[in-house]
Design an enzyme around this catalytic site. Structure first.
Site, PDB file in Angstrom:
ATOM      1  N   GLY A   1      57.842  -9.630 -62.111  1.00 33.67           N
ATOM      2  CA  GLY A   1      58.781 -10.639 -62.549  1.00 33.67           C
ATOM      3  C   GLY A   1      60.159 -10.377 -61.983  1.00 33.67           C
ATOM      4  O   GLY A   1      60.455  -9.285 -61.474  1.00 33.67           O
ATOM      5  N   CYS A   2      61.036 -11.366 -62.090  1.00 32.81           N
ATOM      6  CA  CYS A   2      62.375 -11.241 -61.504  1.00 32.81           C
ATOM      7  C   CYS A   2      63.224 -10.223 -62.261  1.00 32.81           C
ATOM      8  O   CYS A   2      63.825  -9.330 -61.649  1.00 32.81           O
ATOM      9  CB  CYS A   2      63.063 -12.601 -61.453  1.00 32.81           C
ATOM     10  SG  CYS A   2      63.087 -13.504 -63.022  1.00 32.81           S
ATOM     11  N   TYR A   3      63.285 -10.332 -63.591  1.00 27.50           N
ATOM     12  CA  TYR A   3      64.069  -9.362 -64.355  1.00 27.50           C
ATOM     13  C   TYR A   3      63.557  -7.938 -64.153  1.00 27.50           C
ATOM     14  O   TYR A   3      64.355  -7.018 -63.902  1.00 27.50           O
ATOM     15  CB  TYR A   3      64.039  -9.712 -65.844  1.00 27.50           C
ATOM     16  CG  TYR A   3      64.923 -10.859 -66.263  1.00 27.50           C
ATOM     17  CD1 TYR A   3      66.292 -10.837 -66.036  1.00 27.50           C
ATOM     18  CD2 TYR A   3      64.388 -11.967 -66.920  1.00 27.50           C
ATOM     19  CE1 TYR A   3      67.111 -11.883 -66.450  1.00 27.50           C
ATOM     20  CE2 TYR A   3      65.194 -13.020 -67.332  1.00 27.50           C
ATOM     21  CZ  TYR A   3      66.557 -12.982 -67.091  1.00 27.50           C
ATOM     22  OH  TYR A   3      67.364 -14.027 -67.499  1.00 27.50           O
TER      23      TYR A   3
ATOM     24  N   GLY B   1      64.764  -6.388 -60.772  1.00 32.46           N
ATOM     25  CA  GLY B   1      66.156  -5.956 -60.760  1.00 32.46           C
ATOM     26  C   GLY B   1      66.407  -4.731 -61.599  1.00 32.46           C
ATOM     27  O   GLY B   1      67.125  -3.807 -61.188  1.00 32.46           O
TER      28      GLY B   1
END
Length: 345
Positions: free
Chosen positions: A148-150, A153
């Site tokens: 996922g994106c979160y 990061g």
């Protein structure tokens, strides 16, 4: 020439995949599916691709897996898990952009996604597709769960501290801000212009589904079970994701030493850029790219590291990372089709 197909080709991540793949020198697009647009040409639904693709959208069925080498599943969460076994039987290899095969524990999946996992045996086989941590396993995998994106990061921001034992994994606080495209292309009240513009809002506090994904990977790095505090926010911008991650340090470390540590940790990573001391991550400077920019600081009064990371949530947070995984699975140079600078302004 490697044959690729995309299931769910008309969402934001599907369209981004197509934008990358049409100029990839080593692949040929074979099939595109979209259940709500069957029979239409992809350029009708995604006008930005007019002149680049001439494919009629088809329904997803098992035969798709027989006609391609790599299949990208850009389907909603819980929608892809039922299709994966029969698609794998067709002989293709899969990069799944949903969350259905990211969590290795079916019970954890059930708790957070409110449904029983239909193929728990495949959770142990699936490889978590963060190349910076799992490159060797991705290359030989037949099922890769694109992060996922979160989590991308946050994990990249925290990994150098947790894997080396410099930081206290129990102290992690991740404050993250994402663009509206992270919610997908489907209409919803919270992502309408008048609702999102000129405002910043927290959501999913203490219950966002990306939390167990982050914890799974941080726990692996720490070699014990870890829980974190994760606070996502919606920003009035189209794309981009900024994470500010706080980690208590186990020893006295100044900023320059911490910076050297991060530079050494990511020295060989083509898509992680550790910024010079005194500079911090900015979503503007990674937009449209597969880069993750990382800036570091030390709060000496509290003996705490403050790590900032910026990615494009549709790119390194989804589609370009999926292409990076595909490159590894096909034995290609990892940067093929991705080695372009960000778009600015």
């Amino acid at each position: 020439m490697n044959r690729v197909s995309i299931a769910g080709a008309t969402g934001y991540t599907g369209i981004e995949l197509l934008r990358l793949l049409v100029r990839h020198p080593s692949v040929r697009i074979v099939s595109l599916t979209a259940e709500s647009h069957v029979g239409r040409n992809i350029a009708e639904v995604a006008p930005s691709l007019a002149g680049y693709l001439d494919h009629t959208l088809v329904p997803l069925d098992a035969s798709i897996g027989q006609d391609c080498d790599i299949l990208f599943l850009a389907l909603p969460h819980t929608a892809s898990m039922a299709h994966v076994p029969e698609l794998l039987q067709g002989g293709c290899r899969i990069v799944d952009l949903s969350a259905d095969y990211r969590l290795h524990d079916s019970q954890v999946y059930g708790e957070w996604y409110k449904t029983e996992h239909q193929n728990p045996e495949l959770l142990k086989e699936s490889v978590y597709g963060l190349p910076e941590l799992h490159r060797s396993s991705i290359g030989s995998a037949r099922l890769v769960a694109n992060p996922g994106c979160y989590p991308t990061g946050v994990i990249l921001a925290a990994a150098p501290l947790i894997q080396t034992g410099w930081g206290d994994a129990d102290s992690i606080v991740a404050d993250c801000k994402s663009g509206v495209s992270g919610a997908g292309r489907k209409l919803s009240q919270t992502t309408q212009f008048c609702e999102a513009n000129e405002g910043v809002s927290a959501y999913g506090l203490a219950e966002h589904r990306h939390a167990p994904e982050i914890e799974q990977e941080i726990s692996r790095l720490a070699a014990r079970d870890i829980t974190i505090t994760f606070s996502p926010h919606l920003m009035p911008m189209t794309r981009g994701l900024l994470s500010t991650v706080y980690v208590n340090l186990k020893q006295e470390i100044d900023r320059d030493r911490l910076h050297e540590h991060y530079e050494a940790f990511y020295e060989k990573e083509p898509f992680v850029r550790v910024l010079p001391p005194g500079r911090f991550a900015n979503t503007h400077f990674v937009a449209g790219s597969n880069f993750c920019d990382i800036g570091v600081q030390v709060d000496t009064r509290n003996r705490r590291a403050i790590i900032t990371s910026a990615i494009d949530n549709l790119m390194k947070g989804a589609s370009s990372q999926a292409v990076q995984n595909m490159n590894l699975m096909l034995g290609l140079e990892e940067t093929v089709g991705l080695d372009t600078p960000p778009v600015f302004p």
